[in-house]
Design an enzyme around this catalytic site. Structure first.
Site, PDB file in Angstrom:
ATOM      1  N   ASN A  39      37.877 120.795 162.242  1.00  0.00           N
ATOM      2  CA  ASN A  39      39.115 120.580 160.867  1.00  0.00           C
ATOM      3  C   ASN A  39      38.062 120.661 159.974  1.00  0.00           C
ATOM      4  O   ASN A  39      37.460 119.751 159.676  1.00  0.00           O
ATOM      5  CB  ASN A  39      39.777 119.204 161.193  1.00  0.00           C
ATOM      6  CG  ASN A  39      40.812 119.382 159.829  1.00  0.00           C
ATOM      7  OD1 ASN A  39      40.703 119.964 159.194  1.00  0.00           O
ATOM      8  ND2 ASN A  39      41.223 117.985 159.615  1.00  0.00           N
ATOM      9  N   TRP A  40      38.168 121.864 159.111  1.00  0.00           N
ATOM     10  CA  TRP A  40      37.140 122.035 158.206  1.00  0.00           C
ATOM     11  C   TRP A  40      37.717 121.300 156.873  1.00  0.00           C
ATOM     12  O   TRP A  40      36.817 121.240 155.946  1.00  0.00           O
ATOM     13  CB  TRP A  40      37.222 123.664 157.892  1.00  0.00           C
ATOM     14  CG  TRP A  40      36.349 124.330 158.980  1.00  0.00           C
ATOM     15  CD1 TRP A  40      35.977 124.050 160.101  1.00  0.00           C
ATOM     16  CD2 TRP A  40      35.735 125.695 158.802  1.00  0.00           C
ATOM     17  NE1 TRP A  40      35.222 124.941 161.034  1.00  0.00           N
ATOM     18  CE2 TRP A  40      35.084 126.133 159.994  1.00  0.00           C
ATOM     19  CE3 TRP A  40      35.737 126.594 157.535  1.00  0.00           C
ATOM     20  CZ2 TRP A  40      34.578 127.495 160.091  1.00  0.00           C
ATOM     21  CZ3 TRP A  40      35.086 127.839 157.926  1.00  0.00           C
ATOM     22  CH2 TRP A  40      34.519 128.051 159.338  1.00  0.00           C
ATOM     23  N   LYS A  41      38.921 120.645 156.892  1.00  0.00           N
ATOM     24  CA  LYS A  41      39.345 120.368 155.775  1.00  0.00           C
ATOM     25  C   LYS A  41      39.352 121.203 154.340  1.00  0.00           C
ATOM     26  O   LYS A  41      39.469 122.400 154.742  1.00  0.00           O
ATOM     27  CB  LYS A  41      38.979 118.915 155.525  1.00  0.00           C
ATOM     28  CG  LYS A  41      38.922 118.055 156.739  1.00  0.00           C
ATOM     29  CD  LYS A  41      38.619 116.761 156.660  1.00  0.00           C
ATOM     30  CE  LYS A  41      38.716 115.785 157.951  1.00  0.00           C
ATOM     31  NZ  LYS A  41      38.560 114.458 157.896  1.00  0.00           N
ATOM     32  N   HIS A  94      48.050 115.027 160.008  1.00  0.00           N
ATOM     33  CA  HIS A  94      46.708 114.678 159.714  1.00  0.00           C
ATOM     34  C   HIS A  94      46.802 113.329 158.711  1.00  0.00           C
ATOM     35  O   HIS A  94      47.383 113.596 157.868  1.00  0.00           O
ATOM     36  CB  HIS A  94      45.727 115.521 159.138  1.00  0.00           C
ATOM     37  CG  HIS A  94      44.386 115.196 159.150  1.00  0.00           C
ATOM     38  ND1 HIS A  94      43.728 114.373 158.388  1.00  0.00           N
ATOM     39  CD2 HIS A  94      43.271 115.337 160.054  1.00  0.00           C
ATOM     40  CE1 HIS A  94      42.772 114.017 158.634  1.00  0.00           C
ATOM     41  NE2 HIS A  94      42.309 114.591 159.705  1.00  0.00           N
ATOM     42  N   GLU A 124      45.449 112.394 156.496  1.00  0.00           N
ATOM     43  CA  GLU A 124      45.055 112.759 155.109  1.00  0.00           C
ATOM     44  C   GLU A 124      46.233 113.248 154.367  1.00  0.00           C
ATOM     45  O   GLU A 124      46.620 113.191 153.017  1.00  0.00           O
ATOM     46  CB  GLU A 124      43.753 113.672 154.762  1.00  0.00           C
ATOM     47  CG  GLU A 124      42.325 113.016 155.131  1.00  0.00           C
ATOM     48  CD  GLU A 124      41.385 113.921 155.883  1.00  0.00           C
ATOM     49  OE1 GLU A 124      41.339 114.821 155.764  1.00  0.00           O
ATOM     50  OE2 GLU A 124      40.403 113.109 156.051  1.00  0.00           O
ATOM     51  N   GLU A 144      43.578 109.841 165.873  1.00  0.00           N
ATOM     52  CA  GLU A 144      42.593 109.798 165.076  1.00  0.00           C
ATOM     53  C   GLU A 144      42.588 108.588 164.299  1.00  0.00           C
ATOM     54  O   GLU A 144      43.453 108.350 163.308  1.00  0.00           O
ATOM     55  CB  GLU A 144      42.723 110.916 163.837  1.00  0.00           C
ATOM     56  CG  GLU A 144      42.540 112.262 164.496  1.00  0.00           C
ATOM     57  CD  GLU A 144      41.896 113.358 163.599  1.00  0.00           C
ATOM     58  OE1 GLU A 144      40.831 113.724 163.758  1.00  0.00           O
ATOM     59  OE2 GLU A 144      42.534 113.470 162.681  1.00  0.00           O
ATOM     60  N   GLY A 181      35.478 110.089 158.937  1.00  0.00           N
ATOM     61  CA  GLY A 181      34.438 110.051 157.674  1.00  0.00           C
ATOM     62  C   GLY A 181      33.815 108.898 157.432  1.00  0.00           C
ATOM     63  O   GLY A 181      32.943 109.214 156.288  1.00  0.00           O
ATOM     64  N   SER A 201      34.601 110.832 163.368  1.00  0.00           N
ATOM     65  CA  SER A 201      33.100 110.615 163.400  1.00  0.00           C
ATOM     66  C   SER A 201      32.488 110.743 164.641  1.00  0.00           C
ATOM     67  O   SER A 201      31.638 110.281 165.029  1.00  0.00           O
ATOM     68  CB  SER A 201      32.850 109.192 163.035  1.00  0.00           C
ATOM     69  OG  SER A 201      32.890 108.777 161.946  1.00  0.00           O
ATOM     70  N   GLY A 246      35.664 116.802 162.294  1.00  0.00           N
ATOM     71  CA  GLY A 246      35.738 116.978 160.836  1.00  0.00           C
ATOM     72  C   GLY A 246      34.399 117.276 160.271  1.00  0.00           C
ATOM     73  O   GLY A 246      34.023 118.379 160.577  1.00  0.00           O
ATOM     74  N   GLY A 247      33.689 116.388 159.658  1.00  0.00           N
ATOM     75  CA  GLY A 247      32.288 116.720 159.145  1.00  0.00           C
ATOM     76  C   GLY A 247      31.301 117.456 160.142  1.00  0.00           C
ATOM     77  O   GLY A 247      30.650 118.474 159.746  1.00  0.00           O
TER      78      GLY A 247
HETATM   79  P1  13P Z   1      35.608 113.196 160.796  1.00  0.00           P
HETATM   80  O1  13P Z   1      34.623 113.734 161.921  1.00  0.00           O
HETATM   81  O2  13P Z   1      34.314 113.794 159.753  1.00  0.00           O
HETATM   82  O3  13P Z   1      35.144 111.742 160.806  1.00  0.00           O
HETATM   83  O4  13P Z   1      36.871 113.797 160.833  1.00  0.00           O
HETATM   84  C1  13P Z   1      37.730 113.651 161.550  1.00  0.00           C
HETATM   85  C2  13P Z   1      38.955 114.332 161.322  1.00  0.00           C
HETATM   86  O5  13P Z   1      39.678 113.950 160.486  1.00  0.00           O
HETATM   87  C3  13P Z   1      39.305 115.348 162.201  1.00  0.00           C
HETATM   88  O6  13P Z   1      40.524 115.770 161.672  1.00  0.00           O
END
Ligand code: 13P
Length: 250
Positions: A9-11, A95, A97, A167, A173, A213, A234-235
């Site tokens: 997930n590149w956000k 998600h 967010e 999640e 994050g 994470s 994510g990251g």
């Molecule tokens: P991180 O891997 O950066 O914690 O993010 C997870 C995430 O929200 C994937 O959708």
């Protein structure tokens, strides 16, 4: 056999030029296990490029969100048809967010789920508790309610097109991952909850991803748990080497 999936997930990261570089980097990676499905989700503006660039690779492209209506006066929004016409068949919905910053609640997500299914799209449906929920011992209750109110209205047949992603918000994050035991405990609970409503076969065949994470250093112990079928990253998905290392961690 359940599908094993690693999705990045590149956000809201990577402009067009940066996306070009990351996609080329991803194409050079070795994804060792043919059975692991690999997905990337660039921002809307870069989906078309991603579809074209990854056409002959094993990597699939998904979107991070979608509007529930077919078309019309919804400034700034993107429809299922727009995604499909770009060559995108999969969408992330729910998600944390989107829930936290854009007011997406269970009722809205239920509508989005219906729209995606009506358009024959695959769904990666996200949910997970916040830190206070876990501290207060309410994490199972919260997750059950997100599932029941957001996606349990679907029928048995629909589950073939649904992947779940647990999640925990406190692990996103933050560098703080759920322990493999915490992930397994919740994934087993999710599978039991599905079994109670939809039966053994559906429960056994739904892939449940863990997100929060996940890094090359912790992926293999999380993926080794029996009810964890992969990860939503994510990251670490913003670096091709880290992402492929995670995909190679089964
Ligand atoms: P991180 O891997 O950066 O914690 O993010 C997870 C995430 O929200 C994937 O959708």
């Amino acid at each position: 056999m359940r599908r094993k999936i690693v999705a990045g997930n590149w956000k809201m990261n990577k402009n067009l030029s940066e996306t070009t570089v990351l996609l080329e980097d991803l194409k050079k990676q070795e994804f060792k296990d043919e059975a692991v499905e690999v997905i990337v989700t660039p921002p809307f503006t870069n989906l078309s490029l991603a579809v074209t660039t990854l056409k002959d690779s094993k990597i699939n492209v998904a979107a991070q969100n979608m509007h529930q209506n077919a078309n019309g006066a919804f400034t700034g929004e993107i429809s299922a048809d727009m995604l499909k016409n770009t060559g995108v068949e999969t969408v992330i919905l729910g998600h944390s967010e989107r829930r936290a910053y854009f007011g997406e609640n269970d009722a809205l997500l239920a509508e989005k789920v219906d729209t995606a299914l009506k358009n024959n799209m695959e769904i990666i449906f996200c949910f997970g508790e916040e830190l206070e929920d876990r501290k207060g011992g309410k994490h199972f209750e919260v997750v059950e309610s997100q599932l029941k109110n957001g996606i349990f209205h679907v029928n048995d047949e629909n589950w073939k097109h649904i992947v779940l992603a647990y999640e925990p918000v406190w692990a996103i994050g933050t560098g703080e991952t759920a322990s493999p035991e915490q992930a397994q405990e919740m994934h087993a609970f999710i599978r039991k909850t599905i079994k109670e409503t939809f039966g053994e076969n559906t429960a056994a065949s739904v892939s449940i991803l863990y997100g929060g994470s996940v890094k090359p250093a912790n992926a293999s112990e999380i993926f080794a748990k029996p009810d964890v079928d992969g990860g939503l990253i994510g990251g670490a998905a913003l670096d091709a080497g880290n992402f492929s290392a995670i995909a190679n961690s089964f």
